[in-house]
Design a protein around this motif. Sequence first.
Motif, PDB file in Angstrom:
ATOM      1  N   ARG A   1       0.836  -1.205   0.000  1.00 45.64           N
ATOM      2  CA  ARG A   1       0.000   0.000   0.000  1.00 45.64           C
ATOM      3  C   ARG A   1       0.868   1.251   0.000  1.00 45.64           C
ATOM      4  NH1 ARG A   1      -3.069  -1.321   3.960  1.00 45.64           N
ATOM      5  NH2 ARG A   1      -2.224  -0.076   5.654  1.00 45.64           N
ATOM      6  N   THR A   2       1.966   1.217   0.726  1.00 40.15           N
ATOM      7  CA  THR A   2       2.893   2.350   0.743  1.00 40.15           C
ATOM      8  C   THR A   2       3.474   2.586  -0.647  1.00 40.15           C
ATOM      9  OG1 THR A   2       3.468   1.962   3.065  1.00 40.15           O
ATOM     10  CG2 THR A   2       5.024   3.243   1.752  1.00 40.15           C
ATOM     11  N   VAL A   3       3.838   1.508  -1.320  1.00 40.55           N
ATOM     12  CA  VAL A   3       4.371   1.630  -2.683  1.00 40.55           C
ATOM     13  C   VAL A   3       3.325   2.250  -3.610  1.00 40.55           C
ATOM     14  CG1 VAL A   3       5.198   0.356  -4.698  1.00 40.55           C
ATOM     15  CG2 VAL A   3       5.970  -0.294  -2.408  1.00 40.55           C
ATOM     16  N   LEU A   4       2.094   1.760  -3.518  1.00 41.31           N
ATOM     17  CA  LEU A   4       1.029   2.281  -4.377  1.00 41.31           C
ATOM     18  C   LEU A   4       0.769   3.756  -4.098  1.00 41.31           C
ATOM     19  CD1 LEU A   4      -1.454  -0.733  -4.160  1.00 41.31           C
ATOM     20  CD2 LEU A   4      -0.358   0.106  -6.253  1.00 41.31           C
ATOM     21  N   ARG A   5       0.731   4.111  -2.813  1.00 45.67           N
ATOM     22  CA  ARG A   5       0.494   5.515  -2.460  1.00 45.67           C
ATOM     23  C   ARG A   5       1.601   6.409  -3.016  1.00 45.67           C
ATOM     24  NH1 ARG A   5      -4.777   6.136  -1.157  1.00 45.67           N
ATOM     25  NH2 ARG A   5      -5.368   5.197   0.828  1.00 45.67           N
ATOM     26  N   ASN A   6       2.823   5.921  -2.964  1.00 47.11           N
ATOM     27  CA  ASN A   6       3.944   6.711  -3.484  1.00 47.11           C
ATOM     28  C   ASN A   6       3.852   6.889  -4.998  1.00 47.11           C
ATOM     29  OD1 ASN A   6       5.156   7.189  -1.014  1.00 47.11           O
ATOM     30  ND2 ASN A   6       6.430   5.351  -1.109  1.00 47.11           N
ATOM     31  N   ILE A   7       3.475   5.827  -5.707  1.00 45.87           N
ATOM     32  CA  ILE A   7       3.311   5.942  -7.164  1.00 45.87           C
ATOM     33  C   ILE A   7       2.211   6.937  -7.483  1.00 45.87           C
ATOM     34  CG2 ILE A   7       2.649   4.721  -9.262  1.00 45.87           C
ATOM     35  CD1 ILE A   7       3.855   2.182  -8.055  1.00 45.87           C
ATOM     36  N   GLN A   8       1.091   6.828  -6.762  1.00 48.58           N
ATOM     37  CA  GLN A   8      -0.019   7.748  -6.995  1.00 48.58           C
ATOM     38  C   GLN A   8       0.390   9.189  -6.688  1.00 48.58           C
ATOM     39  OE1 GLN A   8      -3.249   7.834  -4.178  1.00 48.58           O
ATOM     40  NE2 GLN A   8      -4.780   8.059  -5.799  1.00 48.58           N
ATOM     41  N   ARG A   9       1.086   9.376  -5.567  1.00 50.29           N
ATOM     42  CA  ARG A   9       1.502  10.727  -5.178  1.00 50.29           C
ATOM     43  C   ARG A   9       2.419  11.347  -6.227  1.00 50.29           C
ATOM     44  NH1 ARG A   9       6.033  12.225  -2.892  1.00 50.29           N
ATOM     45  NH2 ARG A   9       6.570  10.082  -2.316  1.00 50.29           N
ATOM     46  N   LEU A  10       3.365  10.572  -6.719  1.00 48.67           N
ATOM     47  CA  LEU A  10       4.283  11.088  -7.738  1.00 48.67           C
ATOM     48  C   LEU A  10       3.555  11.402  -9.042  1.00 48.67           C
ATOM     49  CD1 LEU A  10       7.344   8.739  -7.082  1.00 48.67           C
ATOM     50  CD2 LEU A  10       7.158  11.182  -6.542  1.00 48.67           C
ATOM     51  N   SER A  11       2.584  10.578  -9.405  1.00 50.39           N
ATOM     52  CA  SER A  11       1.807  10.842 -10.621  1.00 50.39           C
ATOM     53  C   SER A  11       1.011  12.132 -10.470  1.00 50.39           C
ATOM     54  CB  SER A  11       0.867   9.666 -10.918  1.00 50.39           C
ATOM     55  OG  SER A  11       1.593   8.502 -11.242  1.00 50.39           O
ATOM     56  N   VAL A  12       0.375  12.295  -9.320  1.00 50.60           N
ATOM     57  CA  VAL A  12      -0.398  13.519  -9.073  1.00 50.60           C
ATOM     58  C   VAL A  12       0.516  14.735  -9.113  1.00 50.60           C
ATOM     59  CG1 VAL A  12      -1.708  14.781  -7.315  1.00 50.60           C
ATOM     60  CG2 VAL A  12      -2.272  12.401  -7.816  1.00 50.60           C
ATOM     61  N   GLU A  13       1.696  14.613  -8.546  1.00 52.46           N
ATOM     62  CA  GLU A  13       2.637  15.738  -8.552  1.00 52.46           C
ATOM     63  C   GLU A  13       3.055  16.106  -9.973  1.00 52.46           C
ATOM     64  OE1 GLU A  13       5.933  14.960  -6.004  1.00 52.46           O
ATOM     65  OE2 GLU A  13       4.762  15.195  -4.156  1.00 52.46           O
ATOM     66  N   GLU A  14       3.258  15.116 -10.821  1.00 53.73           N
ATOM     67  CA  GLU A  14       3.628  15.406 -12.207  1.00 53.73           C
ATOM     68  C   GLU A  14       2.491  16.085 -12.951  1.00 53.73           C
ATOM     69  OE1 GLU A  14       6.611  15.183 -13.584  1.00 53.73           O
ATOM     70  OE2 GLU A  14       7.350  14.550 -11.624  1.00 53.73           O
ATOM     71  N   TRP A  15       1.278  15.615 -12.742  1.00 58.71           N
ATOM     72  CA  TRP A  15       0.115  16.286 -13.337  1.00 58.71           C
ATOM     73  C   TRP A  15       0.023  17.721 -12.809  1.00 58.71           C
ATOM     74  CZ3 TRP A  15      -5.018  13.976 -15.139  1.00 58.71           C
ATOM     75  CH2 TRP A  15      -4.826  12.748 -15.770  1.00 58.71           C
ATOM     76  N   ALA A  16       0.255  17.883 -11.509  1.00 57.89           N
ATOM     77  CA  ALA A  16       0.150  19.213 -10.908  1.00 57.89           C
ATOM     78  C   ALA A  16       1.204  20.164 -11.465  1.00 57.89           C
ATOM     79  CB  ALA A  16       0.278  19.104  -9.386  1.00 57.89           C
ATOM     80  N   LYS A  17       2.418  19.676 -11.709  1.00 51.94           N
ATOM     81  CA  LYS A  17       3.458  20.528 -12.301  1.00 51.94           C
ATOM     82  C   LYS A  17       3.036  21.014 -13.686  1.00 51.94           C
ATOM     83  CE  LYS A  17       7.351  18.307  -9.933  1.00 51.94           C
ATOM     84  NZ  LYS A  17       8.525  17.402 -10.117  1.00 51.94           N
ATOM     85  N   LEU A  18       2.443  20.121 -14.459  1.00 51.23           N
ATOM     86  CA  LEU A  18       1.949  20.527 -15.780  1.00 51.23           C
ATOM     87  C   LEU A  18       0.840  21.560 -15.644  1.00 51.23           C
ATOM     88  CD1 LEU A  18       1.807  17.013 -17.506  1.00 51.23           C
ATOM     89  CD2 LEU A  18       3.410  18.868 -18.028  1.00 51.23           C
ATOM     90  N   LEU A  19      -0.031  21.368 -14.658  1.00 49.72           N
ATOM     91  CA  LEU A  19      -1.139  22.308 -14.465  1.00 49.72           C
ATOM     92  C   LEU A  19      -0.627  23.690 -14.072  1.00 49.72           C
ATOM     93  CD1 LEU A  19      -4.124  22.898 -14.393  1.00 49.72           C
ATOM     94  CD2 LEU A  19      -4.218  21.956 -12.068  1.00 49.72           C
ATOM     95  N   VAL A  20       0.372  23.742 -13.210  1.00 52.50           N
ATOM     96  CA  VAL A  20       0.956  25.040 -12.842  1.00 52.50           C
ATOM     97  C   VAL A  20       1.583  25.700 -14.070  1.00 52.50           C
ATOM     98  CG1 VAL A  20       2.759  26.161 -11.478  1.00 52.50           C
ATOM     99  CG2 VAL A  20       1.302  24.421 -10.425  1.00 52.50           C
TER     100      VAL A  20
END
Length: 420
Positions: free
Chosen positions: A346-365
């Motif tokens: 679950r920790t691994v999955l959360r980290n993958i999700q968090r990094l994906s969201v951060e990459e999307w967020a960088k594009l949005l900014v």
Amino acid sequence: MGYHREMGAQEGRAADKASDATAARVVRRRPRDRRAQIAAASAEAFGSLGYHGVSMEDIASRLDISSAALYRHYPSKYALFREEALRLGALSEAAVRLPDSADDLSPEARLGHVMDALIAASITNRRSAALLRWQRRYLEADDAAILGSQLSTVNSVLMSLLGAARPELDKPDRAVLSTAVLSVLSSIGDHHVPIPVRALTTLLSAACRAVAECTLPPSDGTAEIPVAVEIPLTFKHELLLARAIELFHERGYPNVSVEDIATAAGLPASSAVYRFYRGKGDILAAAFRRAADRVSAAIGPAVAAADGPEQALTTLIELYVAGSFAERELTFVYYAEISNVPAEERTVLRNIQRLSVEEWAKLLVGVRPELSAADARLLVHAALALVVDLGQRFGSDDPVCSRQRVIHLMRVVLFGGERG
């Protein structure tokens, strides 16, 4: 002098004992709002760990009280669960109840008033929202009917206000927009992005109004027929994943046994499942890991092939929607059942999700530089939640909620309105 020091020491020890006794009495004093504290702690626990993953002892430990003290307030875990679920439903219902003073307002102002009330209720109960969002399937039939009536009222009022403010909308389009607005609000329970209340209110208000005011792409009335992917019977590994997710979606993870999965996959006995996986949790983790890796792996190629952040983000949106339409059950089960994945995975999955969201967020900014990183992450979560909630409400083959409409709504939430 020695006598006085001894007397002073004795007095000091007596004072310390009195102080300790006073402190003990203060600790033992039952808070007036203990019942409310219990409800809040239980709702947060149910939302994060799932109804079946929480015991009365877990809730008691969160409050630093004994389980016996907890049972003085509630006779069972279900009683706690029921009360908090119906309380949240009643709060939502109350939020859409317009005061008499609103009679003189314009339709647009009435809609705005209700959305503001829903936003305030959502923020106040943010830590409890996941209970209502993902665990309500475990309510007993009579209680589920009560909650269903509460949420139906919320949706009906919002649809009615949308119709009054925008008479050009037909009923199906009002249903789509109402669902999208409510999805944006409830999405804040899916994550812990830290944003001050005032900023969060402003952000949610802008996103909800952008959705309520948007023009949906035309619906041609043709149902999108999902293409069924036939898995060869020899691919037992794939069959297990697919059939398990279908069962988890239909019944809920705790109500599915390894034997059920084996039967659904055409295996002779549950022992055959253990040749591939150690148990249900590992099956869940494998399906989630595949989905998370797919979303993550799409980011690099999308960015490399795009002319700028908006084009890259649009490509990612389209890929995400396509994947969700192809695996509707998995999209829902991911959010609803991730607490049942073994902790390390679950920790691994959360980290993958968090990094994906951060990459999307960088594009949005990059598209909207006025947004902070936290603002962008929150909007990304809201856009992703839309796909889940619209899928739950309309499925994959209802033309009123086609892929193009879901893509459009995600863009509206992320970009703050309609763009050319």
